[in-house]
Design a protein around this motif. Sequence first.
Motif, PDB file in Angstrom:
ATOM      1  N   GLU A 174     -45.868  95.836 111.456  1.00  0.00           N
ATOM      2  CA  GLU A 174     -45.293  96.365 110.222  1.00  0.00           C
ATOM      3  C   GLU A 174     -43.813  96.669 110.388  1.00  0.00           C
ATOM      4  O   GLU A 174     -43.011  96.420 109.476  1.00  0.00           O
ATOM      5  CB  GLU A 174     -46.062  97.620 109.784  1.00  0.00           C
ATOM      6  N   TYR A 213     -40.532  94.971 108.426  1.00  0.00           N
ATOM      7  CA  TYR A 213     -39.419  95.740 107.853  1.00  0.00           C
ATOM      8  C   TYR A 213     -38.081  95.274 108.424  1.00  0.00           C
ATOM      9  O   TYR A 213     -37.109  95.084 107.670  1.00  0.00           O
ATOM     10  CB  TYR A 213     -39.648  97.229 108.146  1.00  0.00           C
ATOM     11  N   ALA A 255     -35.146  93.970 106.145  1.00  0.00           N
ATOM     12  CA  ALA A 255     -34.065  94.932 105.932  1.00  0.00           C
ATOM     13  C   ALA A 255     -32.816  94.605 106.742  1.00  0.00           C
ATOM     14  O   ALA A 255     -31.705  94.912 106.302  1.00  0.00           O
ATOM     15  CB  ALA A 255     -34.557  96.339 106.273  1.00  0.00           C
ATOM     16  N   ILE A 283     -46.433  99.142 103.335  1.00  0.00           N
ATOM     17  CA  ILE A 283     -45.289  98.320 103.704  1.00  0.00           C
ATOM     18  C   ILE A 283     -45.592  96.844 103.492  1.00  0.00           C
ATOM     19  O   ILE A 283     -44.709  96.052 103.125  1.00  0.00           O
ATOM     20  CB  ILE A 283     -44.874  98.588 105.172  1.00  0.00           C
ATOM     21  N   ALA A 293     -43.494  94.594 100.926  1.00  0.00           N
ATOM     22  CA  ALA A 293     -42.828  93.372 101.385  1.00  0.00           C
ATOM     23  C   ALA A 293     -43.332  92.157 100.620  1.00  0.00           C
ATOM     24  O   ALA A 293     -42.551  91.257 100.254  1.00  0.00           O
ATOM     25  CB  ALA A 293     -43.055  93.196 102.884  1.00  0.00           C
ATOM     26  N   ALA A 342     -39.297 102.422 101.750  1.00  0.00           N
ATOM     27  CA  ALA A 342     -38.477 101.965 102.882  1.00  0.00           C
ATOM     28  C   ALA A 342     -37.767 100.662 102.557  1.00  0.00           C
ATOM     29  O   ALA A 342     -36.612 100.457 102.955  1.00  0.00           O
ATOM     30  CB  ALA A 342     -39.356 101.797 104.124  1.00  0.00           C
ATOM     31  N   LEU A 343     -38.440  99.763 101.842  1.00  0.00           N
ATOM     32  CA  LEU A 343     -37.833  98.480 101.492  1.00  0.00           C
ATOM     33  C   LEU A 343     -37.077  98.529 100.174  1.00  0.00           C
ATOM     34  O   LEU A 343     -36.070  97.844 100.002  1.00  0.00           O
ATOM     35  CB  LEU A 343     -38.913  97.394 101.425  1.00  0.00           C
TER      36      LEU A 343
END
Length: 542
Positions: A234, A238, A242, A386, A390, A483-484
């Motif tokens: 995971e 990311y 990112a 996540i 994504a 987070a993304l």
Amino acid sequence: MARSDEPLIAHSSYSKWLARLVLIALAVLCLTPLVALGVLANASLRFDQAALILTDPVVLRALRFTLIQAALSTVLSIGLAIPVLMALRQIQYAWVQQTVRLLFSLPLVLPQIVAALAIVAVFGQNGWFAALTNELQVGWPSIYGLGGILLAHVFFNMPLAVRIFDQTLQSMPPEYDKMAAQLGLKGFHRFRLVEAVVIRNSVGGVASLIFLLCATSFTVVLMLGGGPRSTTLEVAIYQSLAFDFDLGRALFLILLQIAVTGMIVLTLSLGPQSELGGSNFSISDQATSRFVVVDRPRLRFDSFALLIVAFLFVGLPFGAIIIDGLLANPLQVWAKPSVLAATATSVVIGVASAFLATLFALVLAGAASTRTLAVVPTLALVFPPIVLSAGWLLTIRQFVDPFAFAPALVIVINAAMALPFVIRIIEQALKTHRVRHGPLEAQLGINGWSRWRLSVLPALKLPFLTGFAFAFALSLGDFGVVALFGSDRLQTLPYLIYSNFGSYRSQDAIALALLLTSLVFSAIGLAELFARYDRSERAAPL
């Protein structure tokens, strides 16, 4: 009680169609990015390229580390939970047992980003223990890497295992304890011959659950991994999106992650099942042991010492959040415009996600069969936040700017992640309502929408508020989705905490962690209050 092939309440075709639409929406949410990613991967990656990524040492190392750290975390959590459980059973004082049970419930609702920050504050190179060893002129190891990840996972999952095993033992017939006392069984022999026999059927299920939670752990690994050698699948997804923006690698890693979690969930479903807690949501466990304890010392020194160590291990991070947070000029940090904006964004997203999750849970729990409801938690386990984030990011970027739809996606994905927990709260309330009021409703001929309006909805007011508060708390503390999608245009409190932590503004980060923890536990406190009122009303005689 309802059979597995019939709904709990609904007899209206409209409510059944609503439930089907919700299930279709959940399937679209989870499966659309999977299908789209497969099409994109087939279009953008040739077979030799996919094989090259599969044999890439970096990918293999991420896969290997994902499984190894999950296995080690599971062994440590279960291995430490057993002696702590034994010590807890040896202590007769009810206030000691209730205090430990309450503390061990808190990590279950603490946001991972706050827990990781608190563990750094206690065990990090500039933390409490490091300061103590510096005074003694003794070196202190780095918290980052496998050691820090295992420490954080044990912090979360050892109390979880103790809680489940302890509640399993509380259901043990008191005759078992009486017979053990008559045979003179004490200490380890008593645990091995009596209590271990009771909990052994749940060990496999608990271990599988912990393994899955650790294999899909994102925030802890991201903050405590410390480098490419401690990267899970995971985190690799990311990083690919990112930082590297390597779409081909990200596509393949997402599909690989789904395959891994799917196999783990399949293994979990084939093994013994284990439930977290009782039938109702409760952060505290007021029930004391049903055992008739005889011929047992009131206080064993070794048990008490072990409980103190476990208490400190779980309690010190909470102390760090409070003490270090208060020392970081929190009012000054909280008054910053960026913090006020992030707090407002978190609250709005949390309210919207909680309302959506509770509404979906109400429709599904009332109109879908209990067998169908079992599919919902599976979707949440196979598709971690996540991965969904994504997948949707890569899917919709082919057509529109994904960041323009970021708030809506964050709300929907957070609602989907909270849905299994909220369904459980409302489903249990619907079962109780059906037992208590179903015959009377049938005699009066109340059905369809009239049944919902006159009978079901008024009875579900407290469970609805409980589920809403719990879903709101989960959404507040989530970092896996934002987070993304987080950016200058979309900042939540967890996103702001991570930004400050990554910029070495640890004082601001711990002050924000205190704010987030206060909001989360305020919501959980309301959920607990509503749950207690609901239990008291259901326990009242007709």
